[in-house]
Design an enzyme around this catalytic site. Structure first.
Site: not given
Ligand code: FPP
Length: 251
Positions: A31, A79
């Site tokens: 995250d 998501n």
């Molecule tokens: C949450 O961060 C994370 C995700 C929704 C996806 C994370 C995906 C990756 C790091 C890469 C994907 C991997 C592959 C194998 C393609 P957030 O968007 O909620 O962050 P925030 O809380 O800061 O908004």
């Protein structure tokens, strides 16, 4: 017990680790990608691209330190509620990352497995997943589970449906259903439960990740945003894990 004082570097942390008590299975909620990007005045998508680079490095670290299973949460069933362009970007990112990196993962002895509801994914994403899984199926150095269209509750529902179906068809008696049979019907299948669950980005919640499997996992929550998470941070989490007293309900 080796208490961490100050900010030791990776070499010092590596020496603090007891190689005989390594966590077999580490799970990570990656995250903080969006916040990392926002802090730099970049679009959210840049955070996910940086997150893929971090994942690459952490996979290498797990291979280097002989961790056997790494499970990461890349796209949850919730998501889909994000803006359409963000969802489209994450789907494309999986495909691009697999096209670019699967051969290298294969050569490093990494087996790739996707956890989650495949039927809900576009055909092209499913094709990339199936190709990567088939190519790496025999690898044993590290199992990399990627939660994609994954939700802990939907996984348990799907397992229950499958078990109920077997009962209806007379293949199984309800009284034969126990914890190990239910666990075997989850997408993690025969995989041992995570010993250590790391969450980056500082939030103290589970977010529907591996609900069944983390019953006895040790939790390590760090404020570090996922794109900034380093080998040092991973080693710090392992040392923290080794300092815990795991009682599994006993005294
Ligand atoms: C949450 O961060 C994370 C995700 C929704 C996806 C994370 C995906 C990756 C790091 C890469 C994907 C991997 C592959 C194998 C393609 P957030 O968007 O909620 O962050 P925030 O809380 O800061 O908004």
């Amino acid at each position: 017990m080796q208490q961490i004082t100050g900010s030791p570097d990776a070499g010092t942390l590596a020496r603090m680790i007891d190689k005989k008590r390594l966590p077999v299975h580490i799970a990570i909620i990656m995250d903080g990608n969006g916040r990392w990007a926002k802090l730099r005045g970049l679009p959210r998508e840049a955070g996910y691209e940086a997150g893929v680079e971090t994942l690459h490095k952490i996979v290498e670290s797990c291979v280097k330190f002989d961790i056997k299973i790494l499970t990461v949460y890349a796209f949850s069933t919730e998501n889909w509620n994000r803006p359409r362009d963000v969802v489209g970007f994450l789907l494309q990112l999986l495909e691009d990352t697999f096209s670019r990196e699967v051969q290298q993962l294969h050569e490093a002895g990494v087996r790739v497995k996707i956890l989650g509801r495949r039927a809900g994914l576009p055909a092209s994403t499913r094709e990339h997943i199936e190709k990567a899984e088939a190519l790496t199926a025999e690898n044993r150095r590290l199992l990399l589970n990627i939660g994609f269209n994954y939700g802990g509750r939907s996984e348990i529902v799907d397992a229950c449906r499958e078990l109920a179906g077997k009962c209806v068809r007379g293949e199984l008696a309800p009284e034969d259903i126990d914890e190990s049979l239910l666990a075997a019907h989850l997408t993690t299948g025969g995989c041992p439960d995570p010993d250590l669950l790391i969450r980056t980005g500082g939030d103290f919640r589970i977010s529907n990740f591996l609900l069944w499997q983390i019953a006895y996992a040790e939790l390590h929550i760090t404020p570090t945003y996922w794109p900034d998470f380093s080998e040092e941070d991973l080693l710090r989490a392992i040392v923290d894990y080794q300092n815990r007293d795991r009682r599994f309900g006993k005294v």
